[in-house]
Design an enzyme around this catalytic site. Structure first.
Site, PDB file in Angstrom:
ATOM      1  N   ARG A 140      33.838  46.748  36.202  1.00  0.00           N
ATOM      2  CA  ARG A 140      34.719  47.799  36.698  1.00  0.00           C
ATOM      3  C   ARG A 140      35.374  48.465  35.498  1.00  0.00           C
ATOM      4  O   ARG A 140      36.069  47.800  34.729  1.00  0.00           O
ATOM      5  CB  ARG A 140      35.771  47.204  37.631  1.00  0.00           C
ATOM      6  CG  ARG A 140      36.781  48.246  38.100  1.00  0.00           C
ATOM      7  CD  ARG A 140      37.799  47.649  39.070  1.00  0.00           C
ATOM      8  NE  ARG A 140      38.695  48.684  39.524  1.00  0.00           N
ATOM      9  CZ  ARG A 140      39.990  48.749  39.223  1.00  0.00           C
ATOM     10  NH1 ARG A 140      40.559  47.833  38.464  1.00  0.00           N
ATOM     11  NH2 ARG A 140      40.733  49.737  39.680  1.00  0.00           N
TER      12      ARG A 140
ATOM     13  N   HIS B 220      42.990  56.118  36.266  1.00  0.00           N
ATOM     14  CA  HIS B 220      43.679  54.846  36.007  1.00  0.00           C
ATOM     15  C   HIS B 220      44.846  55.181  35.062  1.00  0.00           C
ATOM     16  O   HIS B 220      44.744  55.010  33.853  1.00  0.00           O
ATOM     17  CB  HIS B 220      42.695  53.842  35.383  1.00  0.00           C
ATOM     18  CG  HIS B 220      43.205  52.434  35.351  1.00  0.00           C
ATOM     19  ND1 HIS B 220      42.559  51.374  35.953  1.00  0.00           N
ATOM     20  CD2 HIS B 220      44.296  51.883  34.775  1.00  0.00           C
ATOM     21  CE1 HIS B 220      43.227  50.255  35.748  1.00  0.00           C
ATOM     22  NE2 HIS B 220      44.285  50.532  35.023  1.00  0.00           N
TER      23      HIS B 220
ATOM     24  N   GLU C 152      45.721  51.725  41.732  1.00  0.00           N
ATOM     25  CA  GLU C 152      47.129  51.379  42.010  1.00  0.00           C
ATOM     26  C   GLU C 152      48.058  52.578  42.149  1.00  0.00           C
ATOM     27  O   GLU C 152      49.114  52.611  41.501  1.00  0.00           O
ATOM     28  CB  GLU C 152      47.726  50.533  40.880  1.00  0.00           C
ATOM     29  CG  GLU C 152      47.064  49.263  40.582  1.00  0.00           C
ATOM     30  CD  GLU C 152      47.753  48.448  39.479  1.00  0.00           C
ATOM     31  OE1 GLU C 152      48.639  48.962  38.781  1.00  0.00           O
ATOM     32  OE2 GLU C 152      47.369  47.296  39.326  1.00  0.00           O
TER      33      GLU C 152
ATOM     34  N   ASN D  58      44.271  44.987  43.747  1.00  0.00           N
ATOM     35  CA  ASN D  58      44.633  44.223  42.551  1.00  0.00           C
ATOM     36  C   ASN D  58      45.686  43.229  42.994  1.00  0.00           C
ATOM     37  O   ASN D  58      46.671  43.610  43.623  1.00  0.00           O
ATOM     38  CB  ASN D  58      45.223  45.145  41.474  1.00  0.00           C
ATOM     39  CG  ASN D  58      44.236  46.201  41.024  1.00  0.00           C
ATOM     40  OD1 ASN D  58      43.047  46.112  41.328  1.00  0.00           O
ATOM     41  ND2 ASN D  58      44.721  47.199  40.298  1.00  0.00           N
TER      42      ASN D  58
ATOM     43  N   TYR E  51      48.071  39.915  41.662  1.00  0.00           N
ATOM     44  CA  TYR E  51      48.520  39.037  40.577  1.00  0.00           C
ATOM     45  C   TYR E  51      49.475  37.957  41.065  1.00  0.00           C
ATOM     46  O   TYR E  51      49.373  36.821  40.676  1.00  0.00           O
ATOM     47  CB  TYR E  51      49.194  39.856  39.463  1.00  0.00           C
ATOM     48  CG  TYR E  51      48.191  40.673  38.688  1.00  0.00           C
ATOM     49  CD1 TYR E  51      47.512  40.136  37.605  1.00  0.00           C
ATOM     50  CD2 TYR E  51      47.867  41.961  39.084  1.00  0.00           C
ATOM     51  CE1 TYR E  51      46.556  40.856  36.916  1.00  0.00           C
ATOM     52  CE2 TYR E  51      46.901  42.698  38.409  1.00  0.00           C
ATOM     53  CZ  TYR E  51      46.255  42.138  37.323  1.00  0.00           C
ATOM     54  OH  TYR E  51      45.297  42.851  36.654  1.00  0.00           O
TER      55      TYR E  51
ATOM     56  N   GLU F 277      41.163  43.487  40.598  1.00  0.00           N
ATOM     57  CA  GLU F 277      41.839  42.893  39.439  1.00  0.00           C
ATOM     58  C   GLU F 277      42.523  41.613  39.884  1.00  0.00           C
ATOM     59  O   GLU F 277      43.180  41.588  40.920  1.00  0.00           O
ATOM     60  CB  GLU F 277      42.936  43.820  38.875  1.00  0.00           C
ATOM     61  CG  GLU F 277      42.439  45.045  38.179  1.00  0.00           C
ATOM     62  CD  GLU F 277      43.584  45.900  37.610  1.00  0.00           C
ATOM     63  OE1 GLU F 277      44.703  45.375  37.392  1.00  0.00           O
ATOM     64  OE2 GLU F 277      43.346  47.093  37.407  1.00  0.00           O
TER      65      GLU F 277
HETATM   66  O1  IFM Z   1      46.849  46.353  32.704  1.00  0.00           O
HETATM   67  C1  IFM Z   1      47.169  46.580  34.044  1.00  0.00           C
HETATM   68  C2  IFM Z   1      46.202  47.551  34.664  1.00  0.00           C
HETATM   69  O2  IFM Z   1      46.151  48.761  33.956  1.00  0.00           O
HETATM   70  C3  IFM Z   1      46.638  47.875  36.082  1.00  0.00           C
HETATM   71  N1  IFM Z   1      46.836  46.649  36.829  1.00  0.00           N
HETATM   72  C4  IFM Z   1      47.668  45.639  36.255  1.00  0.00           C
HETATM   73  C5  IFM Z   1      47.165  45.305  34.857  1.00  0.00           C
HETATM   74  C6  IFM Z   1      47.998  44.178  34.241  1.00  0.00           C
HETATM   75  O3  IFM Z   1      49.338  44.544  34.150  1.00  0.00           O
END
Ligand code: IFM
Length: 502
Positions: free
Chosen positions: A97, A141, A187, A328, A330, A390
């Site tokens: 990606r 992005h 995002e 994404n 985290y 992500e």
């Molecule tokens: O680095 C970023 C990315 O550009 C967008 N998503 C979160 C990642 C980590 O912070």
């Protein structure tokens, strides 16, 4: 005697883990396992071959973005793409990606196509395809051409819709014979919060922020205007793709959002209600228009005339404008009711009376909940094909190559994906953020998520595999996992705390 006891303990641990481990073969054969990057964060060559700056370049040169240095060289993937594709192939990835830099392909955002930009992305895509790696391409992005920001305020102007559509048209026309997975925006939900409400992301606009000192902006209107224009731009590109290209290119188009598992801080009715409002804001702001044709009722009620409205025609174009959703993920966040902040002018969280208690840099305390994130989206929006675009673990950039916390994180989250699949969810792919230690959005070169370490003092910018790269490769190549690794994974080693690093 002691040796025997240790051996017995080892065997029992491995045996105990036999119920727990999983393998690549537990996933469908056509499931995508990849890694991700974005143009500005990885390419370098910021002023070469006709590329012009983006808002990400401007951000990286100023205030907050400077922490850890400016990303003009980064990993130099522009020149080292062949080496990087070889690494991906060696690791066993079947997907990569990445994003296209709009201002490399069409300098200044509109007008003639840059032949050098075209050549670079054609080469990268061809190199991937020749290694059986599917390109999954994002169009925006965080890197709108700075020229469009300067000319008409970028995402704040309706004029961006036409320019984005033209840029998308070039991408579909030039690369769509080989690219089958298009994501319009990365995002956007966080981009508008960081860029126009709190000012900690490009283009760093805000009026009421406890985090940033912005020189311009209006936190009570601009996030909503930018989001509206982003949605219309996405929909214009998706509709173009479907009418002009999808029939012959047989690809798919989607959008990506940052998703969280949102948990109430307490079980009080107030915090439970606040959690529902936070979900409406953080996902519903983009996904309700895309799935149902309009913003969530709560947002319309709380924000009133500051929230733009869709005409009937716009609503029809936006509704149903995705073939898949990229997410994404985290970490988990806790949500607290915050009634006192519901005054106009306090920013978007104040508008919906919530406080978000984040813990991005102290993952120790946070439960792992990727499966919950998937389940929650599917409950609200149905069984749409999902890609985990992500997912990854942050560490200090120059820390050990033995990145156990990252191995643990990936091991746990890939298991979550498997559990979600077994539970009937429609997840189609998983991408580790990030392939390399690149220029991080929050923290520049101080922190990293990479599978490969890149020493910035090495003129060759050689890529060095971390333990996580080896672990991922073993998993993808169906190699038996070393029992010692399983034992380590079972230990409750603390995740790194990166408080006060950026
Ligand atoms: O680095 C970023 C990315 O550009 C967008 N998503 C979160 C990642 C980590 O912070």
């Amino acid at each position: 005697m002691l040796g025997k006891a240790l051996l017995a303990a080892l065997i029992s641990l491995v045996a105990a883990s036999a119920t727990d481990p999983y393998s690549r073969d537990d996933f469908p054969p056509d499931f995508f396992f990849g890694a991700a990057t974005s143009a500005f964060q990885v390419e370098g060559a910021d002023d070469e071959d006709g590329r012009t700056p983006s808002i990400f370049d401007t951000y990286a040169r100023t205030a907050y973005g400077m922490s850890g240095g400016y990303g003009h060289k980064s990993c130099d993937q522009y020149h080292k793409y062949k080496e990087d594709v070889a690494l991906m192939a060696k690791m066993g990835l079947n997907a990569y990606r990445f994003s296209i830099s709009w201002s490399r392909l069409i300098p200044n955002g509109k007008g003639p196509v840059n032949p050098k930009g075209l050549e670079y992305y054609n080469n990268l895509i061809d190199e991937l395809i020749s290694h059986d790696i599917q390109p999954h391409v994002t169009l925006h992005h965080s890197d709108l051409p700075q020229a469009l920001e300067d000319e008409y305020g970028g995402w704040l102007s309706r004029r961006v819709v036409r320019d984005f559509k033209t840029y998308a048209d070039v991408c579909f026309r030039e690369f769509g014979d080989r690219v089958k997975y298009w994501t319009t925006m990365n995002e956007p939900n966080i981009f508008v919060i960081g860029g126009y409400d709190s000012g900690f992301l490009p283009p760093q606009r805000c009026s009421t922020s406890s985090i940033s000192n912005c020189s311009k902006g209006n936190s009570s209107t601009e996030p909503y205007i930018a989001a509206h224009n982003i949605l219309l731009s996405h929909a214009a590109a998706a509709s173009l793709y479907r009418k002009k290209y999808q029939g012959k290119q047989h690809g798919f188009i989607g959008i990506n959002i940052l998703t969280f598992v949102l948990l109430p801080l307490t079980n009080s009715t107030e915090d439970l209600g606040a959690t529902e409002r936070a979900k409406d804001l953080l996902s519903g702001w983009f996904l309700n228009p895309i799935m149902f044709g309009d913003y969530p009722d709560m947002m319309k009620k709380n924000i009133g005339s500051r929230l733009p409205s869709f005409t009937k025609t716009e609503s029809n174009i936006v509704k149903g404008s995705i073939d898949f959703l990229g997410i994404n993920y985290y970490y988990t966040s806790y949500i607290k009711n915050s009634p006192q902040s519901q005054a106009e002018g306090g920013g978007i969280f104040a508008d919906v009376a919530v406080e978000m208690i984040e813990n991005i840099f102290n993952a120790t305390a946070m439960p792992r909940d990727l499966q919950k994130a998937v389940d929650s989206l599917e409950q609200s929006y149905g069984n749409i094909p999902l890609y985990i675009h992500e997912n990854g673990q942050v560490t200090l950039r120059n820390s050990s190559l033995d990145d156990w916390p990252r191995v643990k994180y990936l091991h746990g989250h890939i298991k979550d994906v498997l559990d979600a699949l077994r539970n009937g969810s429609n997840v189609k792919g998983y991408f580790v953020w990030s392939l390399l230690d690149l220029y991080e959005l929050l923290g520049g070169y101080k922190i990293s998520y990479g599978l490969y370490y890149v020493d910035l003092n090495d003129r060759e910018l050689r890529r060095q595999p971390k333990l996580s790269a080896k672990w991922y490769a073993n998993f993808l190549h169906r190699r038996t996992i070393d029992p010692k690794v399983i034992i380590e994974l079972k230990k409750n080693a603390p995740m790194p705390s990166l408080h006060n690093v950026i």
